[in-house]
Motif scaffolding. Structure first.
Motif, PDB file in Angstrom:
ATOM      1  N   THR A 147     -20.414   2.579 -14.345  1.00  0.00           N
ATOM      2  CA  THR A 147     -20.104   1.145 -14.266  1.00  0.00           C
ATOM      3  C   THR A 147     -18.595   0.959 -14.117  1.00  0.00           C
ATOM      4  O   THR A 147     -17.804   1.606 -14.807  1.00  0.00           O
ATOM      5  N   GLU A 148     -18.213   0.058 -13.207  1.00  0.00           N
ATOM      6  CA  GLU A 148     -16.799  -0.190 -12.940  1.00  0.00           C
ATOM      7  C   GLU A 148     -16.447  -1.627 -13.314  1.00  0.00           C
ATOM      8  O   GLU A 148     -17.181  -2.568 -12.986  1.00  0.00           O
ATOM      9  N   THR A 161     -14.586  -8.421 -12.742  1.00  0.00           N
ATOM     10  CA  THR A 161     -15.622  -8.090 -11.775  1.00  0.00           C
ATOM     11  C   THR A 161     -16.293  -6.807 -12.248  1.00  0.00           C
ATOM     12  O   THR A 161     -15.630  -5.795 -12.466  1.00  0.00           O
ATOM     13  N   ILE A 162     -17.607  -6.871 -12.429  1.00  0.00           N
ATOM     14  CA  ILE A 162     -18.365  -5.754 -12.999  1.00  0.00           C
ATOM     15  C   ILE A 162     -19.357  -5.259 -11.963  1.00  0.00           C
ATOM     16  O   ILE A 162     -20.168  -6.039 -11.441  1.00  0.00           O
ATOM     17  N   THR A 163     -19.323  -3.970 -11.658  1.00  0.00           N
ATOM     18  CA  THR A 163     -20.329  -3.336 -10.813  1.00  0.00           C
ATOM     19  C   THR A 163     -21.075  -2.322 -11.669  1.00  0.00           C
ATOM     20  O   THR A 163     -20.486  -1.347 -12.158  1.00  0.00           O
ATOM     21  N   GLY A 168     -25.976  -0.898  -9.049  1.00  0.00           N
ATOM     22  CA  GLY A 168     -25.014  -1.289  -8.027  1.00  0.00           C
ATOM     23  C   GLY A 168     -24.817  -2.783  -7.921  1.00  0.00           C
ATOM     24  O   GLY A 168     -24.091  -3.266  -7.045  1.00  0.00           O
ATOM     25  N   THR A 170     -23.271  -6.351  -8.640  1.00  0.00           N
ATOM     26  CA  THR A 170     -21.933  -6.812  -9.013  1.00  0.00           C
ATOM     27  C   THR A 170     -21.997  -8.265  -9.470  1.00  0.00           C
ATOM     28  O   THR A 170     -22.674  -9.092  -8.845  1.00  0.00           O
ATOM     29  N   GLY A 172     -19.353 -11.508 -11.277  1.00  0.00           N
ATOM     30  CA  GLY A 172     -18.028 -11.950 -11.707  1.00  0.00           C
ATOM     31  C   GLY A 172     -18.139 -12.731 -13.002  1.00  0.00           C
ATOM     32  O   GLY A 172     -19.012 -13.596 -13.141  1.00  0.00           O
ATOM     33  N   GLU A 190     -20.544 -15.238  -7.082  1.00  0.00           N
ATOM     34  CA  GLU A 190     -19.933 -13.967  -7.435  1.00  0.00           C
ATOM     35  C   GLU A 190     -20.976 -12.969  -7.943  1.00  0.00           C
ATOM     36  O   GLU A 190     -20.665 -12.033  -8.682  1.00  0.00           O
ATOM     37  N   ASP A 192     -23.703 -10.247  -6.508  1.00  0.00           N
ATOM     38  CA  ASP A 192     -24.088  -9.476  -5.324  1.00  0.00           C
ATOM     39  C   ASP A 192     -25.190  -8.499  -5.718  1.00  0.00           C
ATOM     40  O   ASP A 192     -24.969  -7.564  -6.484  1.00  0.00           O
ATOM     41  N   GLU A 193     -26.377  -8.750  -5.216  1.00  0.00           N
ATOM     42  CA  GLU A 193     -27.516  -7.852  -5.454  1.00  0.00           C
ATOM     43  C   GLU A 193     -28.108  -7.415  -4.111  1.00  0.00           C
ATOM     44  O   GLU A 193     -29.323  -7.425  -3.915  1.00  0.00           O
TER      45      GLU A 193
END
Length: 747
Positions: A147-148, A161-163, A168, A170, A172, A190, A192-193
């Motif tokens: 996780t980033e 911002t979490i991915t 995968g 993301t 916000g 914000e 993203d799937e």
């Protein structure tokens, strides 16, 4: 053939004569009366339970938290915020020096690392892997491998911002800090799937304010029914399930139930998207309001037995569900995943409350302030409270050959009832006329155009209107009866996600939910017809409490809410709704069938009048029909305690005539049988609440269990004694199951 015709006509004549002359008799030959309603004079024993509010401990709440190691300090206009960058957990300090933390104390011994990572994380994400066949849910938190997180400091807060490492996905996250406010946002744009994983749900700061066992005195507030409290307590292995409820009741679009009357939720529902927690009564509290995302939100309460000894309350948002899709007429189904997720922007505002506001009353006042622009302050300028009086004009049921029309109360008969109540010193009556068309109550919906001549003429209705303080016609536009007209069963009906119709099946008819556009057009068409009559407004059933997606037209809950709000705003009439959810409070003058209890689950400790405190002085609140109170005196005291006005349903004819109709549950309504109870009940409540008409509740204190002091902003205090023995208050006697009025200005 001619003889056969003569026989049929003769049989029809005999049957009609039998129907016209049919009367119900008791075994002794006398005519049956309506069932008696409970006696006002019965003083039943006080049985303490979670139906009531209890006196709480005043023990001091001491800090159980330490500041994070190596925290990032963010300077905001409200002070320093301490941020754990790995988990995005935060800590703030209130003016009492109390540390509020969005997570648990990391140093508690015996906690496994996996639990700590869950509890530390700002977000817990659940998702479906669309490349798998079983739609298993994957759970991730901010410590999931790979996780980033990228964090930027913004004005008065931070943006991350979490991915997530496995899915995968993301998102916000914005967290900002103002004066006694913390705002958390996850904007829809914000999220993203775009990969194989699709979001099931997002839990937001699930351990904010979590308490280990009963280490901190206080409680959790839940918006269950009128309101409920759950005390912090030691782990109880008998508590096997956590509390989870969808806001505004169950989402009904994902089931295969052929009769929606069977698709019921347990207990009372959640009317408002809020929750809270108290650490030390009258010391420190947090009140949370879900500003965006509520139609797809849930309130979760985790109990210590299920969460390593912690009690915590938080919001969760459902983006996508699985559902069962029928594949044949035998009833076989397959499991499918909702293709397009619900469009949700999440926004939660947490308000920090301190000292005398750090309790459920302070939370209610904070919410009232938040809604001040919506709550217009519809106040009666009366010396006495109003009585809500419903009646039934016509009801219909199937006969042997043709449907029967049952005339229960004509316009003149209802007027006679109203005038008789005037003679009993009840002068402000809000009349609600059900079944004013020829199709009666059950079969009229959704087509309302003109009144039935069997009830009387326009002059009769005008006389009735003049006798009443307000007159409403009762209508229903969401549920369309199969015995009515005004819609097309092939083109105008809403559908669930599996292409099934929403159907409510009874012994007398079948009702369908209408598409949004049809609902809106019927409301306007009906209003244009009915506004020609001498009425003050419409009392609309279902509209205040029923939400449903229409997957056939790809229209969803937020669109329905906005359509209802704009439609009601455009009507030049007073609107009363039943069992009303928060999003329509700003559109009504009266709230009918106001909830008087919580679900009273065994895990609840108290019922509290959160909703009535919020709405006091702004919306006229009317309780359920007092005809059916199980213990009259106790229920009337509850009306007084909560600031709610009494309601009755009356008819000229006996309710026995309603057997085998859609109204057969009404077993006691004939005015001549219940008139003395109406007068006694009304005056008992009026002698208390007439002193606080239009006033707002500012305080509610439990003096002792069973003894409540309610204070209003006009300096009137009402002492309610639920006990079956007398109580002495400030050298004045509050008799058993009664009340005392105190004018604080005469102190």
């Amino acid at each position: 053939m001619y003889k056969t015709l003569i026989f049929k006509r003769s049989l029809y004549f005999i049957i009609m004569v039998m129907l016209i002359s049919f009367t119900v008799y008791a075994l002794d030959g006398s005519t049956l009366n309506d069932v008696d309603i409970p006696s006002f004079d019965v003083i039943s024993p006080y049985v303490d339970s979670n139906r009531y509010t209890h006196k709480k401990s005043d023990a001091t709440a001491f800090n159980q938290q330490y500041f994070f190691d190596d925290a990032l300090e963010i300077v905001t206009s409200s002070g320093i915020v301490y941020l754990d960058e790995a988990s995005l957990a935060f800590q703030v300090v209130n003016s009492n020096g109390y540390i509020w933390s969005s997570t648990i104390d990391y140093n508690v011994a015996g906690l496994p690392n996996t639990f700590k990572e869950r509890a530390r994380s700002a977000i817990i994400l659940e998702s479906y892997n669309t490349e798998a066949t079983n739609f298993a849910i994957t759970e991730e938190n901010l410590f999931t491998n790979n996780t980033e997180i990228t964090t930027q400091i913004i004005t008065n807060g931070f943006h991350s911002t979490i991915t997530f490492g496995r899915s995968g996905i993301t998102i916000g996250l914005y967290v900002t800090f103002g004066h006694n406010k913390i705002t958390v946002e996850i904007p829809d744009d914000e999220i993203d799937e775009s990969g194989a994983f699709k979001i099931s749900s997002i839990k937001v700061y699930p351990y904010f304010g979590a308490v280990l066992e009963n280490n901190i005195p206080g409680y959790v507030f839940l918006p269950d029914g009128i309101g409920a409290l759950v005390d912090y307590k030691p782990t109880n292995p008998l508590v096997s399930t956590n509390y989870q409820k969808e806001i505004y009741d169950r989402n009904i679009g994902y089931n295969t139930e052929s009769n929606m009357n069977n698709f019921l939720s347990g207990g009372t529902k959640i009317y408002a998207p809020v929750f809270g927690f108290v650490h030390g009564v009258n010391q420190n509290a947090v009140f949370a309001e879900i500003k965006e995302g509520a139609p797809y939100g849930m309130i979760n309460l985790y109990f210590p037995a299920r969460t390593r000894g912690y009690t915590t309350v938080f919001a969760e948002f459902v983006f996508r569900k699985t559902y069962r899709q029928p594949i044949d007429k035998v009833g076989n189904t397959i499991s499918l995943l909702q293709q397009f997720g619900n469009e949700i922007s999440i926004k939660i505002e947490y308000t920090l409350l301190e000292n005398e506001d750090a309790n459920y009353v302070g939370m209610a006042k904070a919410y009232r302030d938040s809604l001040s622009s919506e709550l217009s302050g519809n106040r009666y300028d009366f010396e006495d409270i109003p009585l809500k009086l419903d009646t039934i004009g016509i009801e219909r049921k199937d006969g042997l050959l043709f449907p029967q029309t049952i005339v229960m109360t004509t316009f003149n008969q209802f007027n006679d009832i109203v005038l008789d109540l005037h003679d009993k010193d009840i002068h402000h009556i809000i009349g609600n006329y059900q079944g004013f068309t020829r199709q009666g109550v059950t079969w009229s919906a959704p087509m309302y155009d003109k009144t039935s001549s069997r009830l009387g003429n326009m002059n009769d209705l005008e006389s009735l209107s003049k006798s009443l303080t307000e007159l409403y016609f009762v209508t229903e536009y969401m549920k369309a009866s199969s015995r009515s007209s005004g819609y097309n069963q092939y083109f105008d009906l809403a559908k669930k996600i599996n292409d099934q119709l929403y159907q409510y099946i009874s012994s007398t008819d079948r009702k369908y939910l209408l598409q949004y556009d049809k609902l809106e057009s019927l409301l306007f068409e009906s209003y244009m017809e009915l506004k020609e009559y001498p009425i003050d407004g419409l009392a609309i059933q279902s509209m205040g409490n029923l939400l449903y997606d229409d997957f056939s037209k790809q229209k969803y809950l937020p669109e329905l809410i906005e359509m209802l709000k704009s439609s009601l705003d455009s009507l030049d009439a007073k609107i009363a709704l039943y069992d009303v959810n928060q999003y329509l409070w700003g559109n009504i003058s009266s709230f009918y069938e106001f909830p008087m209890y919580s679900s009273q689950y065994i895990t609840f400790d108290d019922t509290v009048p959160f909703l009535s405190i919020v709405l006091s002085g702004s919306i006229h609140l009317y309780g359920p029909y007092a005809n059916f109170y199980p213990y009259a005196r106790d229920e009337l005291l509850r009306l007084i305690d909560f600031g709610v006005y009494p309601s009755f349903i009356v008819t000229h004819e006996s309710s026995i005539k309603l057997q085998e109709t859609g109204l057969e549950s009404i077993y006691s309504s004939r005015y001549q049988d219940i008139q003395h109870s109406i007068s006694a009940y009304y005056h008992f409540v009026n002698n208390a609440l007439k002193h606080v008409i239009g006033a707002k509740i500012t305080h509610r204190e439990i003096l002792e269990n069973g003894i409540v002091a309610i204070t209003y902003d006009n300096d009137i205090q009402i002492i309610v004694n639920y006990r079956s023995i007398n109580y002495n208050y400030a050298d004045q006697m509050v008799t058993a199951k009664s009340y005392l009025i105190v004018d604080l200005n005469e102190g």
